[in-house]
Design an enzyme around this catalytic site. Structure first.
Site, PDB file in Angstrom:
ATOM      1  N   THR A 210       0.844  -1.199   0.000  1.00 14.20           N
ATOM      2  CA  THR A 210       0.000   0.000   0.000  1.00 14.20           C
ATOM      3  C   THR A 210       0.873   1.240   0.000  1.00 14.20           C
ATOM      4  OG1 THR A 210      -1.903  -1.018   1.089  1.00 14.20           O
ATOM      5  CG2 THR A 210      -1.682   1.358   1.312  1.00 14.20           C
TER       6      THR A 210
ATOM      7  N   PHE B 299       0.996   5.126   0.880  1.00 10.72           N
ATOM      8  CA  PHE B 299       0.371   6.167   1.693  1.00 10.72           C
ATOM      9  C   PHE B 299       0.936   7.521   1.286  1.00 10.72           C
ATOM     10  CE2 PHE B 299       0.161   2.344   4.214  1.00 10.72           C
ATOM     11  CZ  PHE B 299      -1.023   2.427   4.921  1.00 10.72           C
TER      12      PHE B 299
END
Length: 284
Positions: free
Chosen positions: A175, A177
Site C-alpha cells: 500500500t 500512503f
C-alpha cells in the site's frame, strides 16, 4: 503561530495498517485514530493533528477511491509518501480453533486481498470499517465463530490469538500512503539524480483532443508520468478531473515547460504536493 500537536491522524482504530504506517515513518509522533478519511483530513485542517497518513492505492486492490475526491477539495498538501508491505493475520478470541470460524470480518480491501483463504474455507466475509476495528469487534462481541483479518499489532492490542499468519493472496501486496500537511513543503533538490515526485490535478478545456494536447508537453520534455487517473465530478459524466503523478520538480526546466503546456489546454491545474520519493518506489 501554529501550535504543534505532535499528532498524526489516520483512519481506523489503533492497530490498523495506517496506524502502523504512522508508527513506522514517524515513531516520535502520537497516532490519532479517526472514524473516517474525512475526519482524518479535518483533524489536520482544524489543527488537532500536524499531519495525516492516508492510503491512496494498493498493488492488488487499486486506488482508494474516496481519497481522489477528498484531496482536491481539501486545503492540505502532500509532503511525503510511504510504501508499506501489507501482511494480514487471521485472528480469533483466545482458545478458538480454526474449525469454529464461520465469519471473517475486515475492511473491504483486506477481504479482497485475502480471497483465497476465505473461499477455501467457505467462510462468510463481512465488511468492517477498518482492519483493526474488525479485531476490536471480535474482542468486544465475544462470538467464537467470528474471526478478523488485521495486522499483527491489532492482535497484541486486543488480546486475540493468531491462528494463521500472512494470509494475503500474494507477497507483492503493498500500500502506498501519502502524508498530508496544512503547510506546503517547498523542497529543493539535493542532487540531479534525486527522485522527486510532483502530484497535481487538472481539468482540461472542453475542446477536441484537449487531453492529448495537454499531455504532449510531458512526452516532448521527457517527463515520466507514473500515474494518470480520471474521475467524474459532481456525479456527472461531462465533467472530468484528472489526477497525475510525475517524476520531477516544478523547478526542473522540462517540468516547467510541460506544466506551462498543460495549463494552456486546461481550465484548472493545482499542484497537490512536491516531495521526495520513498525508497521502495524504484524497486516495485
Amino acid at each position: 503561530m501554529t501550535v504543534k500537536t505532535n499528532r498524526i491522524s489516520f483512519q481506523g482504530d489503533f492497530g490498523a495498517n495506517s496506524d502502523m504506517a504512522c508508527r513506522d515513518m514517524f515513531p516520535s509522533m502520537e497516532p490519532l485514530p479517526c472514524q473516517t478519511f474525512e475526519d482524518a483530513f479535518v483533524a489536520v485542517e482544524n489543527g488537532d493533528a500536524d499531519l495525516a497518513m492516508i492510503p491512496i492505492e494498493n498493488t492488488i486492490a487499486g486506488r482508494v477511491a474516496d481519497i481522489h475526491h477528498l484531496l482536491p477539495e481539501s486545503r492540505l498538501h502532500i509532503v511525503g509518501e510511504y510504501f508499506m508491505p501489507i501482511r494480514f493475520q487471521l485472528m480469533v478470541l483466545p482458545g478458538v480453533s480454526h474449525e469454529e470460524i464461520r465469519t471473517v470480518h475486515s475492511h473491504i480491501h483486506a477481504l479482497g486481498q485475502c480471497r483465497k483463504i476465505v473461499r477455501a474455507n467457505g467462510w462468510k466475509p463481512v465488511v468492517a470499517g477498518d482492519t483493526a476495528g474488525a479485531a476490536k469487534l471480535v474482542k468486544e462481541t465475544g462470538d467464537r465463530s467470528m474471526a478478523a483479518l488485521a495486522p499483527r499489532l491489532a492482535a497484541d492490542l486486543y488480546g486475540l490469538d493468531i491462528v494463521a499468519e500472512n494470509v494475503e493472496d500474494t507477497d507483492s501486496n503493498v500500500t502506498r500512503f501519502v502524508v498530508l500537511s496544512r503547510e506546503e513543503q517547498r523542497i529543493a533538490r539535493t542532487s540531479d539524480d534525486e527522485l522527486i515526485i510532483t502530484t497535481f490535478v487538472f481539468n482540461v478545456r472542453n475542446i477536441p483532443a484537449a487531453l492529448y494536447k495537454a499531455m504532449g508537453g510531458f512526452a516532448t520534455n521527457g517527463i515520466n508520468m507514473t500515474k494518470l487517473e480520471s474521475y467524474q465530478l459532481g456525479g456527472k459524466f461531462v465533467a472530468t478531473q484528472f489526477y497525475a503523478d510525475i517524476e520531477g520538480h516544478p523547478d526542473d526546466e522540462g517540468v516547467r515547460h510541460a506544466m506551462d503546456e498543460l495549463r494552456f489546454f486546461s481550465e484548472k491545474v493545482r499542484i497537490l504536493g512536491t516531495y521526495r520519493a520513498h525508497p521502495m518506489r524504484g524497486v516495485l
